[in-house]
Write an enzyme that holds these catalytic residues in place. Structure first.
Site, PDB file in Angstrom:
ATOM      1  N   ASN A  11      15.865   2.663   5.969  1.00 20.04           N
ATOM      2  CA  ASN A  11      15.832   2.610   7.450  1.00 20.04           C
ATOM      3  C   ASN A  11      15.982   4.055   7.903  1.00 20.04           C
ATOM      4  O   ASN A  11      17.081   4.623   7.854  1.00 20.04           O
ATOM      5  CB  ASN A  11      16.976   1.737   7.929  1.00 20.04           C
ATOM      6  CG  ASN A  11      16.989   1.477   9.443  1.00 20.04           C
ATOM      7  OD1 ASN A  11      18.045   1.140   9.960  1.00 20.04           O
ATOM      8  ND2 ASN A  11      15.876   1.598  10.130  1.00 20.04           N
ATOM      9  N   ASN A  62      14.902   3.611  19.462  1.00 24.53           N
ATOM     10  CA  ASN A  62      13.990   2.917  18.555  1.00 24.53           C
ATOM     11  C   ASN A  62      12.613   3.576  18.569  1.00 24.53           C
ATOM     12  O   ASN A  62      12.333   4.459  19.391  1.00 24.53           O
ATOM     13  CB  ASN A  62      13.869   1.444  18.988  1.00 24.53           C
ATOM     14  CG  ASN A  62      15.152   0.671  18.780  1.00 24.53           C
ATOM     15  OD1 ASN A  62      15.675   0.605  17.678  1.00 24.53           O
ATOM     16  ND2 ASN A  62      15.675   0.101  19.868  1.00 24.53           N
ATOM     17  N   CYS A  71      23.705   1.466  15.758  1.00 20.72           N
ATOM     18  CA  CYS A  71      22.785   1.477  14.608  1.00 20.72           C
ATOM     19  C   CYS A  71      23.623   1.688  13.350  1.00 20.72           C
ATOM     20  O   CYS A  71      24.210   2.771  13.182  1.00 20.72           O
ATOM     21  CB  CYS A  71      21.766   2.598  14.776  1.00 20.72           C
ATOM     22  SG  CYS A  71      20.579   2.701  13.416  1.00 20.72           S
ATOM     23  N   ASN A  73      22.824   1.668   9.914  1.00 15.23           N
ATOM     24  CA  ASN A  73      22.326   2.627   8.917  1.00 15.23           C
ATOM     25  C   ASN A  73      22.357   4.037   9.506  1.00 15.23           C
ATOM     26  O   ASN A  73      22.658   5.009   8.804  1.00 15.23           O
ATOM     27  CB  ASN A  73      20.899   2.266   8.496  1.00 15.23           C
ATOM     28  CG  ASN A  73      20.866   0.986   7.669  1.00 15.23           C
ATOM     29  OD1 ASN A  73      21.649   0.818   6.740  1.00 15.23           O
ATOM     30  ND2 ASN A  73      20.001   0.074   8.032  1.00 15.23           N
ATOM     31  N   ASN A 149      24.962  -4.854  19.603  1.00 13.99           N
ATOM     32  CA  ASN A 149      23.538  -5.043  19.902  1.00 13.99           C
ATOM     33  C   ASN A 149      23.176  -6.467  19.490  1.00 13.99           C
ATOM     34  O   ASN A 149      23.853  -7.073  18.684  1.00 13.99           O
ATOM     35  CB  ASN A 149      22.678  -3.991  19.193  1.00 13.99           C
ATOM     36  CG  ASN A 149      22.793  -4.062  17.671  1.00 13.99           C
ATOM     37  OD1 ASN A 149      23.619  -4.772  17.123  1.00 13.99           O
ATOM     38  ND2 ASN A 149      21.931  -3.320  16.976  1.00 13.99           N
ATOM     39  N   HIS A 151      21.568  -9.929  17.993  1.00 11.08           N
ATOM     40  CA  HIS A 151      20.893 -10.411  16.779  1.00 11.08           C
ATOM     41  C   HIS A 151      20.756 -11.929  16.842  1.00 11.08           C
ATOM     42  O   HIS A 151      21.688 -12.622  17.281  1.00 11.08           O
ATOM     43  CB  HIS A 151      21.698 -10.025  15.531  1.00 11.08           C
ATOM     44  CG  HIS A 151      21.787  -8.545  15.323  1.00 11.08           C
ATOM     45  ND1 HIS A 151      20.838  -7.832  14.625  1.00 11.08           N
ATOM     46  CD2 HIS A 151      22.680  -7.641  15.792  1.00 11.08           C
ATOM     47  CE1 HIS A 151      21.163  -6.548  14.642  1.00 11.08           C
ATOM     48  NE2 HIS A 151      22.270  -6.395  15.351  1.00 11.08           N
ATOM     49  N   ASN A 182      17.034  -8.349  18.077  1.00 10.42           N
ATOM     50  CA  ASN A 182      16.740  -8.126  16.657  1.00 10.42           C
ATOM     51  C   ASN A 182      16.809  -9.499  16.008  1.00 10.42           C
ATOM     52  O   ASN A 182      17.676 -10.317  16.373  1.00 10.42           O
ATOM     53  CB  ASN A 182      17.810  -7.207  16.041  1.00 10.42           C
ATOM     54  CG  ASN A 182      17.906  -5.871  16.767  1.00 10.42           C
ATOM     55  OD1 ASN A 182      17.038  -5.017  16.621  1.00 10.42           O
ATOM     56  ND2 ASN A 182      18.954  -5.684  17.561  1.00 10.42           N
ATOM     57  N   GLU A 200      13.154  -5.728  13.845  1.00  3.41           N
ATOM     58  CA  GLU A 200      14.059  -5.052  14.776  1.00  3.41           C
ATOM     59  C   GLU A 200      13.477  -4.935  16.171  1.00  3.41           C
ATOM     60  O   GLU A 200      12.276  -4.658  16.340  1.00  3.41           O
ATOM     61  CB  GLU A 200      14.365  -3.628  14.273  1.00  3.41           C
ATOM     62  CG  GLU A 200      15.389  -3.579  13.173  1.00  3.41           C
ATOM     63  CD  GLU A 200      16.041  -2.220  13.069  1.00  3.41           C
ATOM     64  OE1 GLU A 200      16.127  -1.521  14.090  1.00  3.41           O
ATOM     65  OE2 GLU A 200      16.436  -1.867  11.950  1.00  3.41           O
ATOM     66  N   ARG A 201      14.357  -5.133  17.157  1.00  6.13           N
ATOM     67  CA  ARG A 201      13.981  -4.845  18.560  1.00  6.13           C
ATOM     68  C   ARG A 201      13.550  -3.385  18.630  1.00  6.13           C
ATOM     69  O   ARG A 201      14.283  -2.514  18.206  1.00  6.13           O
ATOM     70  CB  ARG A 201      15.188  -5.092  19.449  1.00  6.13           C
ATOM     71  CG  ARG A 201      14.995  -4.676  20.892  1.00  6.13           C
ATOM     72  CD  ARG A 201      16.189  -4.964  21.749  1.00  6.13           C
ATOM     73  NE  ARG A 201      17.379  -4.216  21.363  1.00  6.13           N
ATOM     74  CZ  ARG A 201      18.493  -4.208  22.110  1.00  6.13           C
ATOM     75  NH1 ARG A 201      18.561  -4.948  23.214  1.00  6.13           N
ATOM     76  NH2 ARG A 201      19.544  -3.517  21.732  1.00  6.13           N
ATOM     77  N   CYS A 209      18.676  -3.074   8.075  1.00  9.28           N
ATOM     78  CA  CYS A 209      19.279  -3.034   9.412  1.00  9.28           C
ATOM     79  C   CYS A 209      20.775  -3.260   9.220  1.00  9.28           C
ATOM     80  O   CYS A 209      21.192  -4.355   8.802  1.00  9.28           O
ATOM     81  CB  CYS A 209      18.670  -4.128  10.294  1.00  9.28           C
ATOM     82  SG  CYS A 209      19.370  -4.195  11.957  1.00  9.28           S
ATOM     83  N   THR A 211      23.454  -3.191  11.457  1.00 12.15           N
ATOM     84  CA  THR A 211      24.078  -4.139  12.385  1.00 12.15           C
ATOM     85  C   THR A 211      23.579  -5.551  12.093  1.00 12.15           C
ATOM     86  O   THR A 211      24.332  -6.520  12.201  1.00 12.15           O
ATOM     87  CB  THR A 211      23.757  -3.768  13.848  1.00 12.15           C
ATOM     88  OG1 THR A 211      22.326  -3.596  13.996  1.00 12.15           O
ATOM     89  CG2 THR A 211      24.484  -2.505  14.272  1.00 12.15           C
ATOM     90  N   GLY A 212      22.301  -5.632  11.675  1.00 13.80           N
ATOM     91  CA  GLY A 212      21.726  -6.939  11.342  1.00 13.80           C
ATOM     92  C   GLY A 212      22.409  -7.572  10.147  1.00 13.80           C
ATOM     93  O   GLY A 212      22.712  -8.766  10.129  1.00 13.80           O
TER      94      GLY A 212
HETATM   95  N1  LIG Z   1      16.782  -1.952  16.764  1.00 12.04           N
HETATM   96  C1  LIG Z   1      18.216  -2.005  17.066  1.00 12.04           C
HETATM   97  C2  LIG Z   1      18.877  -0.639  16.852  1.00 12.04           C
HETATM   98  C3  LIG Z   1      18.827  -0.181  15.396  1.00 12.04           C
HETATM   99  C4  LIG Z   1      19.610  -1.104  14.513  1.00 12.04           C
HETATM  100  C5  LIG Z   1      19.410  -0.924  13.022  1.00 12.04           C
HETATM  101  N2  LIG Z   1      18.453   0.073  12.603  1.00 12.04           N
HETATM  102  C6  LIG Z   1      20.732  -0.779  12.311  1.00 12.04           C
HETATM  103  O1  LIG Z   1      20.783  -0.158  11.226  1.00 12.04           O
HETATM  104  O2  LIG Z   1      21.741  -1.344  12.820  1.00 12.04           O
HETATM  105  C7  LIG Z   1      18.415  -2.423  18.531  1.00 12.04           C
HETATM  106  O3  LIG Z   1      17.556  -2.108  19.365  1.00 12.04           O
HETATM  107  O4  LIG Z   1      19.448  -3.053  18.817  1.00 12.04           O
END
Ligand SMILES: N[C@H](CCC[C@H](N)C(=O)O)C(=O)O
Length: 271
Positions: A11, A62, A71, A73, A149, A151, A182, A200-201, A209, A211-212
């Site tokens: 990522n 993003n 984020c 990562n 964020n 999910h 996401n 991802e959003r 991801c 947070t994912g």
């Molecule tokens: N696309 C996510 C942000 C990046 C999250 C992801 N790259 C991570 O590692 O948590 C959002 O708009 O909430």
């Protein structure tokens, strides 16, 4: 503009040291640098800025230029950058994000950060467990979890064989998620190991991801599918996630890698 390309389990983001540089138009810059054909090629742009409340601030965008609030990562790579480049001289640091301040423990080998453990804070359940949703005419059950964020976690089989190009955007922009979402598609292997793909959003499918993966670990526990410590296997590698039910905080441990440094002309590229 000087930049550093870094990645956490593939990522990848373009990082700018805003202790030294200024980025006038971050949304436009994120769209430009993220383009493989016209710019650098990345999942987005991350600005490392001074902070009055923490050791530094992470400001994340993003691929489509939308600003993210957190984020996983990315924040591990921010921790690596500020230690390796002498902005901090300690291994327990705080990073300010739009989702709040996050605490990082930096694990150093031969003078450089190799892995980072992040206190990702408290998860927030944002839907019923297994809430029904119709996407592209088909019914799914999802569990909504926010890590600062949004999910949507969907359990299904054959995750590795999925093509996310249609289902991903359809979830991302579904009316159920006014700020977009996401979306993680998860296959449970056993009570300590799951396989995950993510759309991802604002960036589309990424190799990982953070947070994912945290949202997935929480959703798995809420659905009684795993314990509260899970190895989340992503296309880019494995993240170890622990949801401490005593203090209700989620901890993520994973790598952070500096790939290369570069310089790019924004005005020359009409950005
Ligand atoms: N696309 C996510 C942000 C990046 C999250 C992801 N790259 C991570 O590692 O948590 C959002 O708009 O909430």
């Amino acid at each position: 503009m000087k930049f550093t390309k870094m990645q956490g389990l593939g990522n990848d983001y373009v990082y700018v040291n805003c202790f030294e540089e200024t980025v006038e138009h971050p949304e436009e810059t994120a769209r430009f640098v993220s383009s493989r054909n016209f710019g650098i090629g990345s999942d987005g742009l991350i600005l490392i800025k001074p902070s009055e409340k923490a050791d530094c601030q992470m400001d994340m965008y993003n691929l489509d230029g939308s600003q993210g609030t957190m984020c996983g990562n990315g924040i591990r790579c921010v921790g690596k950058y500020v230690y390796d480049h002498g902005i901090v001289d300690k291994t327990e640091i705080d990073v300010e994000t739009l989702a709040g301040i996050r605490h990082l423990s930096l694990h150093v080998r031969d003078g450089k950060v190799e892995t980072v453990t992040v206190d990702m804070g408290r998860p927030e359940q944002t839907s019923e467990i297994g809430e029904a949703i119709t996407v592209l005419g088909k019914e799914y059950a999802f569990t909504g979890v926010s890590m600062g964020n949004p999910h949507a976690v969907v359990f299904m089989d054959g995750v590795k064989e999925m093509d996310l190009k249609e289902i991903g955007p359809a979830f991302e922009s579904h009316e159920r998620f006014p700020g977009r979402t996401n979306t993680e598609f998860v296959q449970v292997v056993d009570e300590g190991h799951v396989i995950m793909r993510v759309w991802e959003r604002g960036s589309g499918e990424t190799l990982a991801c953070g947070t994912g993966a945290c949202a997935v670990a929480v959703a798995c526990a809420l659905n009684g599918k795993t314990g509260s410590q899970v190895d989340v296997e992503l296309l880019g590698g494995v993240l170890n996630i622990r949801w401490d039910r005593e203090n209700d905080r989620v901890y993520m441990t994973g790598p952070a890698v500096e790939v290369y440094h570069g310089e790019i002309g924004l005005k020359e590229n009409n950005v």
